[in-house]
Structure formats: structure tokens, C-alpha cells
Design a protein around this motif. Structure first.
Motif, short mmCIF file in Angstrom:
data_model
loop_
_atom_site.label_atom_id
_atom_site.label_comp_id
_atom_site.label_asym_id
_atom_site.label_seq_id
_atom_site.Cartn_x
_atom_site.Cartn_y
_atom_site.Cartn_z
N PHE A 168 -3.36 108.28 -7.16
CA PHE A 168 -4.70 108.27 -6.58
C PHE A 168 -5.77 108.36 -7.67
CE2 PHE A 168 -8.27 110.76 -4.77
CZ PHE A 168 -8.68 109.87 -3.79
N ARG A 220 -6.87 104.29 -7.76
CA ARG A 220 -7.73 103.94 -6.60
C ARG A 220 -8.88 103.04 -7.08
NH1 ARG A 220 -11.07 109.64 -5.91
NH2 ARG A 220 -10.96 110.04 -8.15
N ILE A 270 -2.63 102.79 -1.69
CA ILE A 270 -3.98 103.36 -1.73
C ILE A 270 -4.96 102.31 -1.22
CG2 ILE A 270 -5.72 104.47 -3.19
CD1 ILE A 270 -3.43 104.86 -5.29
N ILE A 273 -3.89 107.95 1.61
CA ILE A 273 -2.70 107.50 0.89
C ILE A 273 -1.46 107.58 1.77
CG2 ILE A 273 -1.10 108.14 -0.96
CD1 ILE A 273 -3.32 108.97 -2.63
#
Lengths: 397, 397
Positions: B170, B174, B194, B203
Motif C-alpha cells: 500500500f 498505491r 490496490i 486493499i
């Protein structure tokens, strides 16, 4: 170097739960302890003590795991997790009975392996110790941080990882003008000696030899009981002087501290040979028990005379006994008689507000408090460590 | 609830060592990572990565310990300690090669048991996991705090204890306008998806099925090699459509995430039956490998189509592959061909400065940083946990 206490600004009074499960695997002792900062170190007040026996199946699993020759990794992994659940349940039961907010938990875990002397493993030689019990359950369910796994850091610092009760002994028992001896009477006997007006580095601790180990083995063999309740059987027998004298010549008793004993020295082989000598001396079964009990008392008095008295600056010492053997009246009477010439009094730790069975749980509450404040908890002169060490792992809720 | 970042005043940039040893037991990966606070979470920069193989004896001991049916408690206790020594040596070697001050260590430990579904133990039913490796040596020798044992807290919160790499995914991958899929190609394939402009709770992560497991089993059986290097053998074969179609009807592929796969579904039995079908279809050995490789590619593309694409808000997704299978050119080519119609690009994580082999070590450096700042590290939508949890135990130097 230990940081000075005043360099830690965040120290505050806390209610700490100490959780202990010992190698006898009877169950879990929980102590709720108020610990507050003081001018000469933490001040400790026991609020409550509660003993929660292991369930029958879990106890069997714990006993089967200790130094097992053949066990599955799955079994040990599950036991590690299950113990965390059991510690949680024991603390919840204690808090139901003695409600109140706690701030921190110190949990010893369950020793399933302890090897104080180095041995070879995959090409490397080292000593090691293993206290299991997953703490994530305890931290999550109770909602406060848990400190556990206290012994490895002392061992990494060169110590034996034991005894870790010495700091509590120092904090609760040191005295300006009198010597103090904390004598634990478990399977093996161990003592912590605190000279008058001692600093932490003046403490010594070592194993004195068998406490209940030989007595229990003979009681089991000769009387089919697990132990000599109150020392009643020994009281009805006569000490066999030749056997006692021969046993006291065991080189362990003369060896300089620090030293530790175990089943290697005083286990089944020792008990068998001891019994043979009693039989050869024409003793009855009761006499064998009386003699084994005397061996414990003489070995402790001998250790005091040889290794402790020289440190006591000519002050008399108070003996505080703890452990199962503290309930053996015959043993305590023998010990009093032997120590009286030295001016020593014998009492149990309950007489100063610390019930014998709660003592180790209280010790781990104190060690958690020390670690929480980033202070070392081991006593190098007691464990043999080369330096003070912050003990344990912190698991946050 | 997760505390908001600004409620933690002490956050500061740190150099963190992440230490990982995986279930293949090849050795220890060490990543040195600079982590700094940022407006949208930690900013991560990989400073160095170094892989240190296990010694032969230690590797044998690690492999023998995993889910062992019969082992001694002494052996596991010594292995636990020895691993701590090995992690220390690996980090010291890394610091010799890439000198610099570090502030914190995150060490995964060695998984020797993982049981994501509850089973009965001594009258209680629970799931459990066990990462061993005593951290007291590491903390004492390096002189900085160590955080370890990350998985149990997620499991106590109801999660599977895995994957824990999702937070790193993440933080590093992302994107405002593009979807991102992190596809790991180990024995089993797993992906983290993501969506564009995602928050942490958007997620998802799940196992896609076999990645190298079936290919490796057939390569070993048919060609006496441990793996199909670069996918060269598969490239020389033809995919057998009937076998591929039959295999893709395995109910695992249709099951709704979160889901996890293992040797239970795609181990030796599956490989044997797969090979029988290839033989029955008249395929050569090379064709069997090509078909097994295609099974991996089709199962991933199928998982994307069924479970991931609906979350991507009509944006194209970038696939970042990692793990051993990322080096299998035939597999990557198949995957690219299958994903192209969806507008997805395939690259490996090295293309954004995160070498495949360093990824998990970097992830545990980040998790240590989060725990140090008392923040949760699990991603509940990825692990299935009921809540965020602060992960791991802190061992102070």
C-alpha cells in the motif's frame, strides 16, 4: 551501567499483574501488585494472590513437553499458543475475584527447556533457555502491555538466566543492620544472601543442594505418597549419622558459588544410592526420611557457614524460607536448631506479607515494572552475568 | 481504531534493518531501509539489500524442524537460540558491507508452524502460528531494539496472520489514477490488489493458486531439476488445452476471497494427477511443463477478471510480479498476453527500486517502524482480521 532512577522521568506508580507457572506444572499463580517509585527503589505492595490450577489435559501437555525426547513441532506450537490462552483465563479469573484496573502484566511463561551450560548445535556451542507462551492473546484480551521472556537477556549477558527473584529479594528484604537470607525450598534449595546495608552488587545467590528432591523421592518409593506432609514421617524416624556424614562429603557442597544443582546431581540415582546406604546402616524407612531431611538442613547450614557468614559483617541473619519445604515442620525445626548458634532466626516470607506461593509471581511483576521503565532486572552477582540487562519482550495490546 | 498519525508526536525518520528468513530456508535476507514520516504515511527508501545463506548444518536443522512429526524439545530450543545468533551474524555481515548507524530492527523469525484453521489441542480449539528465533542476542549485540513475532497479534484479531506485506504494498505502490496488483510468484501465488486512490481498507489480498508449485514438482519428476530455469523447458512445449481447461475447473479458483492455498490443494497429489492427464492427452514432458505454467498464468488472469477488476473503478492496473516465478520468462510472457486485453502492464518490483528478493525484509522493517510508533501493521481486509492490531514483541538492547 544501570541508568540512575532519577534519569527516567516517566516513572509512576502502577498496578502490575505478575503471572508465573513453574516447572512442577501445577498451574498458574497470579499476583496483583502495586509498585510505586521510592527513594531507594520501587516500593511493593501485594494486593492479591490467586492460584489457578491447569486443566488436566493442559497439565499433561505441559509435562509431556518438558525436555521431551520426541514431540511434534505442531504439538509445541499449539502448546505455546494454548498457554497464552491459559494465562489470559487465569488473570481474568483473578480480576473477577479481585476487581481493579491493571496497567501492565509480567508473565514468566513456561520453561520447557533450560540448559545453563553450553552445548553444541549445528556447529555452534551455546547455552540456552526457553520459556514458551504466546503473549498476543493476553495483551489483546486484557488490553495492557505484557512483558515476558525474561531469562534470555541475562543469559546473553553471560548469566545462567536464574535466579531472577533476586531483585525482589533485594527490594523487599534488605535491612540496614541485619543480614537477610532468602532460602527457597523447592526440589532444589537455593538461597539469596543480602548483607546488612547492601547494595545490589553485594547480593549473592546459589543452589544449596537438594531441598525436597531426595525427601520426595524416598517418600514416594517407601510410603507411596508424593511428599512427607508437614514432615510427619521424618519426625517419627531417627537421623543416621554415618549416612548423613557420607552424603555431606558430596563435592557439590564444598564448591564455590555461584553454582546450580539439578536432577543430574540429586535425582533418582542419588536417592537410590542414599537409600542403599540407609539400609546398610540398619535404618528403617522413617529413618531414611529423617536422614534425607537432615541432609537438606545440614547442607543449608553448611552453605551459610562456608559462603554466606563471611559476607555478613558480623551481623546476625534472618532466614526467610519459601517453597513447598517451608511447610515441612521437621525440616524447619532442624534448620532452626542448626542456625541458632549463628544467631540466625528462621521465619517464612508470609511473616512479612509475601506468601510463599505468591513470591515468584510478584517477582515477575517487579521485573516487568523495571523493564517498562527501561531498567535492568537481573542481579549479575546472583546470576553470574557480566553486566546488568534489560529483561524480556514487550507485547503491546 | 487506529490512532491518527498526528497523535504520535515522537515519530521521526529512522534507519531500520529488516530481517527475513522464509520457509524455503535458503538463508537470511537483510534490508537496510530509511523510513521517514510523510503526509500520507511513511516514506520508504531501500538503502541496501544483502542475502546471507544459512550454513549447511543450520539449514538442515531449520528444514528438519518445520512441522516435524518427531523432534526433541532440546533441538527446537537450541534452534530457537541458534537462529538468533544467525540473524545477528547476517546483520553484522550486512553492516560490514554497507556501514551505517541503524536505529531499529524488525526480524520476522523463522516460521516452523502455521495453522490458519482452528484445530483441537488439550480440549481447546484455536488456530496458531509460530515464528521462532530468540531476539535477545540480536538486541544485545547490535545495541538497538528488535521487534519480532509479528503474526500472532493479527491472528488473535481473527486474521490468518498473513499476508503481512500488504502495508508495504500500500505504502509503496498505491497510485492516484491506476490500479496496482502485487503478484507474488512463490510456491503458491498470492496477490494484493490496490484500487486507484485507495485507502487502506480498500486493499484485498488472496492466494491465486499454484505459482511454481506444480511446475517445480513436474520439473523435478520429469527432468530431475529443481526448477524450470527461465521457463526454458516450458517454452519448448505446447499447452494441452483439454488438461488446462479441466484443471481450471478446480473449485478453488472460483471460491470468493479471502482464501489461501497450500500443499493440501496443489501439492504432490495434484501434480501426479495433472501429469496423468497430460499423459492421457498424449503430451510430451515439455508439454506437461508448458501446461502447468499456463495453469499459473490462467489462474492469475482469471482471479483478476473475477475478483479484482470489479474493484478497479474502470482504471487499468499495473501488475508487479515478485518471487522466484518472476524469473520464469515463459510464465511472464503468458501472463502479459492474458492480461493485455484488460489493459494491464506486467513488470517486476525491481523496476520501481524494490528488488524482489528484498521485498519481505523491507516489509518487516516497515512493520517494525509502525509498531515502534504504536501503530497497527496488519491490513484487516487482506488478512481477514476483525480489527487493526499492533504487531510483534519489542526486545530492548
Amino acid at each position: 551501567m544501570m541508568p540512575t532512577r532519577k534519569s527516567i522521568p516517566t516513572e509512576r506508580a502502577m498496578t502490575v499483574a505478575g503471572i508465573m507457572s513453574g516447572t512442577s506444572a501445577d498451574g498458574i499463580d497470579v499476583a496483583l501488585v502495586r509498585i510505586a517509585p521510592g527513594a531507594h527503589g520501587p516500593k511493593i505492595k501485594l494486593l492479591a494472590h490467586h492460584a489457578v490450577p491447569f486443566g488436566k489435559q493442559l497439565r499433561a501437555a505441559v509435562l509431556a513437553s518438558m525436555d521431551a525426547k520426541s514431540i511434534s513441532t505442531a504439538e509445541l506450537a499449539r502448546l505455546n499458543w494454548h498457554l497464552g490462552i491459559a494465562y489470559t483465563a487465569a488473570l481474568l479469573k483473578t480480576l473477577l475475584k479481585y476487581p481493579g484496573k491493571i496497567d501492565l502484566i509480567g508473565c514468566h511463561g513456561q520453561t520447557i527447556y533450560h540448559q545453563a551450560t553450553p552445548a553444541l548445535h549445528a556447529g555452534k556451542r551455546f547455552a540456552c533457555t526457553w520459556q514458551v507462551g504466546e503473549m498476543a492473546t493476553l495483551a489483546a484480551e486484557i488490553g495492557v502491555p505484557v512483558i515476558s521472556n525474561f531469562r534470555p537477556a541475562d543469559m546473553v549477558a553471560g548469566g545462567q538466566g536464574a535466579p531472577l527473584v533476586s531483585l525482589l529479594d533485594f527490594v523487599m528484604f534488605r535491612h540496614r543492620t541485619r543480614g537477610r537470607v532468602l532460602q527457597n525450598l523447592g526440589g532444589i534449595g537455593n538461597l539469596t544472601a543480602i548483607p546488612p546495608d547492601a547494595s545490589l552488587t553485594d547480593i549473592i545467590a546459589f543452589d544449596t543442594g537438594p531441598a525436597n528432591m531426595v525427601v520426595d523421592a524416598l517418600t514416594s518409593k517407601l510410603f507411596d505418597k508424593t511428599y512427607d506432609r508437614g514432615g510427619a514421617i521424618a519426625a517419627s524416624g531417627k537421623v543416621l549419622p554415618t549416612v548423613l556424614q557420607a552424603s555431606m562429603r558430596n563435592p557439590f557442597f564444598r564448591r564455590q558459588p555461584p553454582k546450580s544443582a539439578g536432577r543430574e546431581q540429586f535425582g533418582a540415582n542419588f536417592a537410590d544410592s542414599f537409600l542403599e546406604q540407609c539400609n546398610a546402616a540398619g535404618g528403617h524407612s522413617e529413618d531414611a526420611l529423617a536422614t534425607a531431611t537432615a541432609l537438606t538442613a545440614y547442607s543449608i547450614a553448611g552453605a551459610y557457614d562456608r559462603f554466606v557468614k563471611p559476607l555478613m559483617k558480623n551481623a546476625p541473619a534472618d532466614f526467610f524460607v519459601s517453597g513447598g519445604g517451608a511447610h515441612n515442620k521437621t525440616l524447619i525445626k532442624m534448620l532452626q536448631d542448626l542456625l541458632m548458634p549463628f544467631g540466625c532466626k528462621v521465619a517464612d516470607t508470609g511473616s512479612v506479607g509475601l506468601p510463599t506461593q505468591a513470591k515468584e509471581a510478584v517477582a515477575f511483576a517487579l521485573l516487568a515494572y523495571e523493564t517498562w521503565h527501561r531498567r535492568p532486572g537481573n542481579v549479575p552477582s546472583a546470576t553470574g552475568a557480566g553486566r546488568p540487562a534489560i529483561l524480556g519482550d514487550i507485547t503491546y495490546a
